[in-house]
Scaffold this motif. Structure first.
Motif, PDB file in Angstrom:
ATOM      1  N   ASN A   6      20.852  24.733   3.222  1.00 51.40           N
ATOM      2  CA  ASN A   6      21.704  23.344   3.572  1.00 51.40           C
ATOM      3  C   ASN A   6      20.550  22.460   3.896  1.00 51.40           C
ATOM      4  N   LYS A   7      19.514  22.416   4.054  1.00 56.00           N
ATOM      5  CA  LYS A   7      18.909  21.225   4.659  1.00 56.00           C
ATOM      6  C   LYS A   7      18.651  20.476   3.235  1.00 56.00           C
ATOM      7  N   ASN A   8      18.854  20.854   2.201  1.00 53.02           N
ATOM      8  CA  ASN A   8      17.892  20.314   0.429  1.00 53.02           C
ATOM      9  C   ASN A   8      19.087  19.612   0.249  1.00 53.02           C
ATOM     10  N   LEU A   9      20.406  20.179   0.554  1.00 50.65           N
ATOM     11  CA  LEU A   9      21.508  19.591  -0.108  1.00 50.65           C
ATOM     12  C   LEU A   9      22.129  17.984  -0.029  1.00 50.65           C
ATOM     13  N   GLN A  10      22.052  17.696   1.683  1.00 49.44           N
ATOM     14  CA  GLN A  10      21.994  16.548   2.032  1.00 49.44           C
ATOM     15  C   GLN A  10      21.082  15.714   0.968  1.00 49.44           C
ATOM     16  N   SER A  11      19.919  15.841   0.842  1.00 48.38           N
ATOM     17  CA  SER A  11      18.609  14.953   0.459  1.00 48.38           C
ATOM     18  C   SER A  11      18.906  15.159  -1.176  1.00 48.38           C
ATOM     19  N   ILE A  12      19.320  15.778  -2.023  1.00 51.24           N
ATOM     20  CA  ILE A  12      19.594  16.125  -3.167  1.00 51.24           C
ATOM     21  C   ILE A  12      21.281  15.064  -4.087  1.00 51.24           C
ATOM     22  N   VAL A  13      21.910  15.110  -2.709  1.00 46.37           N
ATOM     23  CA  VAL A  13      23.158  13.836  -2.590  1.00 46.37           C
ATOM     24  C   VAL A  13      22.455  12.386  -3.734  1.00 46.37           C
TER      25      VAL A  13
ATOM     26  N   MET B 291      27.180   8.292   0.510  1.00 44.88           N
ATOM     27  CA  MET B 291      26.739   9.632   1.718  1.00 44.88           C
ATOM     28  C   MET B 291      27.570  10.031   2.382  1.00 44.88           C
ATOM     29  N   SER B 292      28.448   9.230   3.268  1.00 41.44           N
ATOM     30  CA  SER B 292      29.389   9.619   4.113  1.00 41.44           C
ATOM     31  C   SER B 292      30.266  10.361   3.835  1.00 41.44           C
TER      32      SER B 292
ATOM     33  N   ALA C  41      30.355  12.946   1.140  1.00 40.01           N
ATOM     34  CA  ALA C  41      29.381  13.897   1.146  1.00 40.01           C
ATOM     35  C   ALA C  41      29.312  14.493   2.226  1.00 40.01           C
ATOM     36  N   GLU C  42      29.281  14.093   3.507  1.00 42.14           N
ATOM     37  CA  GLU C  42      28.767  14.627   4.851  1.00 42.14           C
ATOM     38  C   GLU C  42      30.022  14.968   5.213  1.00 42.14           C
ATOM     39  N   GLN C  43      30.736  14.915   4.757  1.00 38.58           N
ATOM     40  CA  GLN C  43      32.328  15.001   5.438  1.00 38.58           C
ATOM     41  C   GLN C  43      32.377  16.701   4.972  1.00 38.58           C
ATOM     42  N   ILE C  44      32.405  16.577   3.559  1.00 37.81           N
ATOM     43  CA  ILE C  44      32.956  17.624   3.203  1.00 37.81           C
ATOM     44  C   ILE C  44      32.077  18.696   3.573  1.00 37.81           C
ATOM     45  N   PHE C  45      30.029  18.512   3.328  1.00 38.36           N
ATOM     46  CA  PHE C  45      29.710  19.473   3.096  1.00 38.36           C
ATOM     47  C   PHE C  45      29.524  19.819   4.932  1.00 38.36           C
ATOM     48  N   GLY C  46      29.903  19.244   6.035  1.00 40.01           N
ATOM     49  CA  GLY C  46      30.243  19.407   7.431  1.00 40.01           C
ATOM     50  C   GLY C  46      31.700  19.834   7.825  1.00 40.01           C
ATOM     51  N   ALA C  47      31.618  20.588   6.804  1.00 41.18           N
ATOM     52  CA  ALA C  47      33.617  19.994   7.140  1.00 41.18           C
ATOM     53  C   ALA C  47      33.078  22.178   7.060  1.00 41.18           C
TER      54      ALA C  47
END
Length: 418
Positions: free
Chosen positions: A111-118, A126-127, A129-135
């Motif tokens: 979970n920590k790595n997903l945002q940086s990998i995108v 990025m926004s 990606a954050e929406q669906i990763f955070g859903a």
């Protein structure tokens, strides 16, 4: 429960051999005896009991991935009556959090790595990606990677997971997320996991670009794994997604769609990624090929069972429970297992679907007929049969928490329709 007799008449993408846990096992049918009578205690106190097959011979459909050639195969699927029964003796529901406790730290790192990998090259992407990763979501696919990785690492006597294991889990979640973004565009869905979809928030153009970007980014990381077998395996999944969507789009409101065609489409859209995930994890552990193939079969059968369960829930749960509109597949002409089974018994259902629900109340009438003709019940039997096969595929793994959780994932899926 129904059994499936399948015959391969195409190329080697699908074979009719269910590999055993030793390389000498190549029979395409089970002997006439009880298959499994097992009781598995998991850390959080639930039990899995008594998976018993009937005395019918069952020919299975499978796939060995030794080639990356395009699939041109059909499955001849013949219902033959009950094949197996699943019984959960525990009165308590199976909790995914309990199943995944043994890989909790692995998932936290993911979970920590997903945002940086995108990546953050484009704020809009990025926004999105954050929406669906955070859903929400249970991260079940990367969790399966970790569970198989740790179970097979025990066989290979690895002290810790490799960096390739961890990167594979991240790639799998990115590919899955990209496919969800595109699926929501194609289905014109407004909700995903109870939240607004990307195309609802940012428009179709941004949603498509966000999905494409994540596919591309995952492909770049995949290439950097420098394992040609895994690269071919996962690359095929992306092709399978497209093949599944094309098959679905070309068969809308087609009452002549067969169960075998439905299963192939379900493999392309759902089971392919899960099967590649579990096999890839075993490959990176360095275990023998027959174990890798069993992990592939486990992922495939779990994925097919999972898709059938999802298609049942489309009829039986509310929009709030589903996180998307109820009955969406049928309304759009996507005929799933419950509909296909009901069409075999009710000619009136064909008339209603052929009319594309043009008359008031026709959609509700169609749902009533599907339930009346035991379409949902027979689909439940199909889901349980595939789940039974998935359990059998795990017999080559060592006993312990990781195998128990892999078995629990199968039972959790079935519990959704209990």
């Amino acid at each position: 429960m129904m059994s499936l007799t399948c015959q391969n008449i195409g190329r080697a993408r699908y074979d009719m051999v269910s590999c055993g846990c030793s390389s000498s096992s190549s029979s395409s049918s089970f002997s006439k005896k009880n298959l499994i009578n097992t009781s598995v205690n998991l850390n959080k106190g639930f039990q899995l009991h008594k998976l018993v097959s009937s005395k019918r011979d069952v020919s299975l459909f499978g796939r060995k991935v030794f080639s990356t050639k395009s699939p041109e195969a059909l499955l001849n699927v013949v219902p033959q009556g009950p094949a197996s029964v699943f019984e959960s003796k525990s009165s308590d529901p199976i909790l995914v959090s309990s199943l995944l406790e043994v890989v909790a730290e692995d998932l936290l790192t993911l979970n920590k790595n997903l945002q940086s990998i995108v990546g953050a090259e484009n704020p809009v992407l990025m926004s999105a990606a954050e929406q669906i990763f955070g859903a929400g979501g249970k991260r079940m696919r990367p969790a399966l990677v970790f569970l198989v990785a740790r179970a097979t690492a025990q066989i290979a006597e690895l002290k810790e997971l490799t960096s390739e294991h961890r990167r594979l889990a991240e790639i799998i979640e990115m590919i899955h997320t990209a496919s969800l973004i595109h699926d929501d565009v194609l289905d014109d869905s407004d909700m995903r996991r109870g939240k607004d979809t990307i195309h609802q928030l940012y428009g179709t153009r941004v949603a498509i670009l966000a999905g494409d970007f994540m596919f591309a980014q995952s492909s770049w990381y995949l290439a950097n794994l420098e394992n040609i077998e895994v690269i071919k395996l996962i690359s095929q999944v992306i092709k399978d997604f497209a093949s599944g969507e094309i098959r679905q789009a070309s068969s809308l409101f087609d009452c002549d769609v067969t169960l075998e065609e439905y299963l192939i489409k379900s493999y392309f859209k759902t089971a392919s990624l899960i099967a590649a995930s579990t096999k890839g994890a075993a490959i990176f552990s360095g275990v023998e090929r027959n174990i890798c193939e069993q992990m592939y079969e486990y992922g495939k059968n779990l994925g097919l069972s999972f898709q059938v369960v999802d298609d049942i829930l489309d009829f039986t749960q509310s929009a709030e429970q589903l996180g998307k509109p109820a009955g969406l597949d049928l309304a759009k002409g996507n005929l799933t297992a419950p509909v296909i089974f009901a069409l075999e018994r009710e000619p009136k259902l064909r008339e209603i679907i052929d009319s594309e629900f043009s008359e008031d109340g026709s959609f509700n009438k169609a749902v009533e007929l599907i339930i009346k003709c035991e379409g949902i019940k027979r689909a439940q039997e199909l889901a349980k049969e595939k789940a039974n096969l998935a359990i059998q595929n795990l017999q080559c793994l060592p006993l312990g928490g990781f195998r128990s959780s892999l078995e629990g994932m199968v039972m959790y899926n079935l519990e959704r329709i209990d």
